[in-house]
Design an enzyme around this catalytic site. Structure first.
Site, short mmCIF file in Angstrom:
data_model
loop_
_atom_site.label_atom_id
_atom_site.label_comp_id
_atom_site.label_asym_id
_atom_site.label_seq_id
_atom_site.Cartn_x
_atom_site.Cartn_y
_atom_site.Cartn_z
N LYS A 116 -38.98 8.08 22.70
CA LYS A 116 -39.31 6.75 23.19
C LYS A 116 -38.15 5.79 22.95
O LYS A 116 -37.48 5.84 21.91
CB LYS A 116 -40.57 6.24 22.48
N LYS A 150 -45.40 7.19 10.12
CA LYS A 150 -44.76 6.05 9.46
C LYS A 150 -44.71 6.21 7.94
O LYS A 150 -43.75 5.80 7.30
CB LYS A 150 -45.47 4.75 9.84
N LYS A 195 -36.11 0.02 19.30
CA LYS A 195 -35.12 -0.86 18.67
C LYS A 195 -34.56 -0.26 17.40
O LYS A 195 -33.50 -0.67 16.92
CB LYS A 195 -35.74 -2.22 18.38
#
Length: 341
Positions: free
Chosen positions: A202, A119, A205
């Site tokens: 994966k 991240k 969204k």
């Protein structure tokens, strides 16, 4: 020194960051409901809104996403009377124990977290301190309730291992057996739902392609279209699950079918082996519509009454705090804090 025996208790949560997908349902909510209905553990489920703010959130969107996530829990089958359902920020013990654990955890442990590296990336100097330290808060979320079991996806397993490390170090440092060494629960098909466009990634969204995911708000026609256009390969389905090992897109669709139908993958393969995609994909779409449409409808009904959602969350927070407060107080006592009021 041995403290009281640990009550069998489950804790888990999801971030209220919007954009709920089939991956959230199969990877989390369906399993949460199954654990509630099994009746073997006390179940505590939470919208982890303190985790959401490790990256900047628009306040109005965070409010809406928190209520949407609560509606998702309830519509999926979580009963606020049988389970405890609340949003994290309403129980102050999460933040307090998170700080205490940030003083138990080691910098090296945090720096090894794969999600931190993913991240923050090359921009780590500009990432928030919260993003770096949030595994300590995650440990606090779990151990504040002496949770013995946590249903997690594979991508969160490392954080649960850190929780176990923190519990063990606390117990060792203070000569107690106060925090349980929590067990992960990773089981069943589709615990990690993959993209409909790339079976090695994966379902998310954040993927720029809406065709890569089934959104919880998609209507029947959209669901059918997405499954019809899902990437596969030219081969028919094999008669056994092992035959899907090198076929990630095919395996993903079979996993989704098995999870939605509540069947084992071997059972599914005995039915669909030899079937072509022109036959299997419509079956999958019909099953998905049958399972997801009632959830979407109930979510919409609940979202029309935000005051009722807030009432449910408030009652859940009261019940959660009744468990958390004595555990936090005992933690402080063990560490030597003076209880002056």
């Amino acid at each position: 020194m041995t403290e009281a025996a640990f009550t069998p208790r489950v804790f888990s949560g999801i971030q209220p960051s919007g954009g709920l997908t089939l991956g959230n349902y199969l990877g989390a909510l369906k399993r949460f409901v199954d654990m509630q209905n099994a009746g073997t553990h006390e179940c505590i489920y939470c919208m982890v809104d303190l985790h959401a703010i490790t990256v900047w959130q628009d306040p109005a969107k965070l409010t809406a996403a928190t209520r949407e996530a609560a509606a998702f829990f309830i519509a999926s089958g979580i009963d606020p009377e049988r389970s405890i359902l609340f949003n994290q920020s309403q129980v102050s013990g999460h933040a307090q124990l998170g700080w205490l654990f940030s003083c138990v955890a080691r910098m090296g442990w945090m720096g090894r977290m794969t999600q931190w590296k993913d991240k923050a990336g090359k921009n780590s100097e500009n990432a928030s301190l919260g993003l770096f330290a949030y595994p300590a808060l995650m440990a606090a979320d779990i151990l504040l309730y002496h949770a013995t079991h946590v249903p997690v996806g594979e991508d969160q397993k490392q954080h649960l291992e850190l929780t176990r490390d923190i519990a063990a170090k606390f117990n060792h440092d203070f000569g107690v057996d106060f925090f349980p060494i929590t067990e992960p629960v990773i089981e069943g098909p589709a615990t990690r739902v993959m993209s409909l466009r790339d079976g090695t990634k994966k379902m998310s969204k954040s993927d720029p392609s809406d065709m890569s995911r089934i959104n919880m708000g998609d209507d029947a026609d959209t669901i059918a279209q997405k499954f019809r256009k899902a990437r596969t390969d030219p081969e028919a389905l094999p008669s056994d699950y092992a035959g899907l090992k090198e076929r990630p897109e095919a395996r993903n669709l079979v996993d989704i079918f098995a999870a939605l139908s509540g069947r084992s993958t071997d059972d599914v393969m005995s039915e669909v082996g030899g079937m072509g995609w022109g036959q299997f994909k419509p079956m999958l779409a019909d099953l998905a519509v049958d399972k997801l449409s009632p959830i979407t409808g109930e979510m919409n009904r609940l979202m029309a009454d935000p005051a009722e959602i807030d009432r449910i969350l408030g009652r859940g927070a009261e019940r959660a705090d009744a468990i958390a407060a004595p555990i936090l107080a005992r933690t402080k006592e063990i560490m030597g804090f003076v209880a002056s009021r």
